[in-house]
Design an enzyme around this catalytic site. Structure first.
Site, PDB file in Angstrom:
ATOM      1  N   SER A  78      32.512  36.645  43.475  1.00  0.00           N
ATOM      2  CA  SER A  78      33.620  37.255  42.732  1.00  0.00           C
ATOM      3  C   SER A  78      34.703  36.282  42.284  1.00  0.00           C
ATOM      4  CB  SER A  78      34.255  38.365  43.565  1.00  0.00           C
ATOM      5  OG  SER A  78      33.423  39.495  43.570  1.00  0.00           O
ATOM      6  N   LYS A  81      35.644  36.370  38.662  1.00  0.00           N
ATOM      7  CA  LYS A  81      36.634  37.255  38.046  1.00  0.00           C
ATOM      8  C   LYS A  81      37.885  36.527  37.562  1.00  0.00           C
ATOM      9  CE  LYS A  81      34.714  41.094  40.578  1.00  0.00           C
ATOM     10  NZ  LYS A  81      34.539  41.638  41.919  1.00  0.00           N
ATOM     11  N   SER A 133      39.143  43.185  44.040  1.00  0.00           N
ATOM     12  CA  SER A 133      37.890  42.598  43.568  1.00  0.00           C
ATOM     13  C   SER A 133      36.933  43.654  43.030  1.00  0.00           C
ATOM     14  CB  SER A 133      37.212  41.795  44.693  1.00  0.00           C
ATOM     15  OG  SER A 133      36.243  40.922  44.172  1.00  0.00           O
ATOM     16  N   LYS A 234      41.667  33.971  44.571  1.00  0.00           N
ATOM     17  CA  LYS A 234      40.566  34.932  44.512  1.00  0.00           C
ATOM     18  C   LYS A 234      39.520  34.681  45.580  1.00  0.00           C
ATOM     19  CE  LYS A 234      38.469  38.449  42.902  1.00  0.00           C
ATOM     20  NZ  LYS A 234      37.991  38.669  44.282  1.00  0.00           N
TER      21      LYS A 234
END
Length: 392
Positions: A78, A81, A133, A234
């Site tokens: 993720s 992202k 997320s 993140k």
């Protein structure tokens, strides 16, 4: 028969966990991991970290301060992202109302828990994308901004090349394991450095929690509450990518970006991040190694003026350790003379700063003014003037 049924259920659970894992445990609140919040001093030989790939990059200069397999291509889960957010912010209208499709609402893994047919603003979806997320938010954003998933992914890959992330390829906007979806620790640091210059992105990733409509979103990034100065960025997890984490931390005007890929646990990715950030904060301080200033003059041949002033174009400040400062030296590359005509701001040389035998940074040396070339008539006049002076 009952024992066989129990074993079957356990095996099926494990299978589903492996196949559909993406930030499954990331939705837990970002709680404190470190008991002691003081910064430890590490030497590079002491940095035995669990991460298979890692990097620390200076936000201002882009200088790499630490790396471990940082150029090796890996699944990145993720952390994908970050690019999804960049493309959405730069190409979408943040106040647009986005209708969630069945495709977005049916995705698995970490979720914002969107329902098909509901509408949210693009801005709200970005919070769901980056805080909890949400894979569902990623698809809803991609379909709205790109018109289709395929076109949005094309936009992601084009942006990666524009940023300089040449060892990155996206096949999804969310980061679930898929063939051909990969990046490197170095590329992710580059992408994050670019993203952090976007005010909205910078604001979202340091947000610990927010209320979006009836949803309470809490950031999955454990570093925000565990590491002094942490202000993003993140998390990520899939079975193939392992535990991943991009962190930004700022102290006393110094901002560093760390990336760790494929750690064995959430605690190990946080510890790996802490170690390499501590290393950077304990050793590296901004040093001005080049100053924008006039150096003097250069002789000009065949010019109306005999000399031209020259100057160093830019001031360069980069993070350096005390040991590195002792091994710096400077070289100035300038011709002994230049020929007219000379144009103001024309590059006439280079000032290079070396660390050991490698160029650390450079600045052009430019002409401070224009100098016109003499014509044949002007040379004739000069000769006459010189002759008249001699006969006086």
């Amino acid at each position: 028969m009952k024992k066989i049924l129990i074993v079957t259920v356990i095996l099926m659970t494990l299978f589903v966990t492996v196949i559909y894992a993406d930030d499954i445990n990331e939705e837990a609140p970002a709680s404190s991991i470190f008991e002691d919040l003081t910064v430890e001093t590490y030497k590079i030989e002491d940095l035995n970290i669990n991460a298979r790939s890692a990097i620390v990059m200076d936000f201002e200069s882009g200088r790499v301060l630490f790396e471990k397999n940082a150029y090796q291509k890996r699944p990145m889960a993720s952390t994908t992202k970050v690019m999804t957010a960049i493309v959405a912010i730069e190409n979408g209208n943040l106040d647009d109302m986005v209708t969630v499709s069945k495709n977005a609402a049916s995705i698995h893994g970490s979720l914002m828990h969107l329902k098909a047919g509901e509408t949210l603003t693009l801005r709200e979806l970005l919070y769901g994308l980056l805080l909890c997320s949400g894979n569902d938010a990623a698809i809803a954003i991609a379909e709205h901004v790109g018109g289709s998933m395929e076109n949005f992914i094309k936009m992601m890959n084009e942006k990666a090349k524009e940023i300089g992330a040449f060892d990155t390829n996206f096949t999804t906007p969310h980061g679930l394991d898929e063939v051909g979806h990969y990046s490197t620790a170095y590329d992710l640091a580059l992408i994050t450095r670019y993203a952090l210059r976007i005010p909205l992105f910078n604001e979202i990733v340091k947000t610990t929690s927010i209320q979006i409509g009836g949803r309470y979103l809490q950031n999955t990034n454990e570093m925000l509450t565990s590491y002094p100065g942490a202000d993003g960025v993140k998390t990520g997890y899939t079975g193939k990518a392992g535990r991943c984490l991009i962190t930004s931390a700022t102290r006393d005007g110094r901002r560093f970006i760390s990336v760790v890929l494929y750690c064995d646990s959430r605690a190990q990715r946080a510890l790996s991040s802490k170690k390499i950030l501590d290393y950077a904060f304990s050793l590296y301080y901004p040093r001005t190694v080049i100053k924008s200033e006039y150096l003097g003059t250069l002789p000009v041949i065949k010019g109306f003026e005999k000399t031209v002033p020259v100057y160093v174009e830019k001031t360069v400040t980069i993070p350096l350790s005390d040991a590195e400062m002792e091994n710096l030296y400077t070289k100035i590359s300038l011709p002994e003379q230049i020929y007219a005509p000379v144009t103001e701001k024309a590059v006439v040389g280079t000032l290079s700063v070396y660390l050991d035998d490698q160029i650390l940074c450079e600045s052009p040396i430019r002409a401070g003014k224009s100098v016109k070339q003499k014509t044949i008539l002007q040379y004739f006049i000069d000769v006459v003037i010189s002759w008249l002076k001699l006969i006086k």
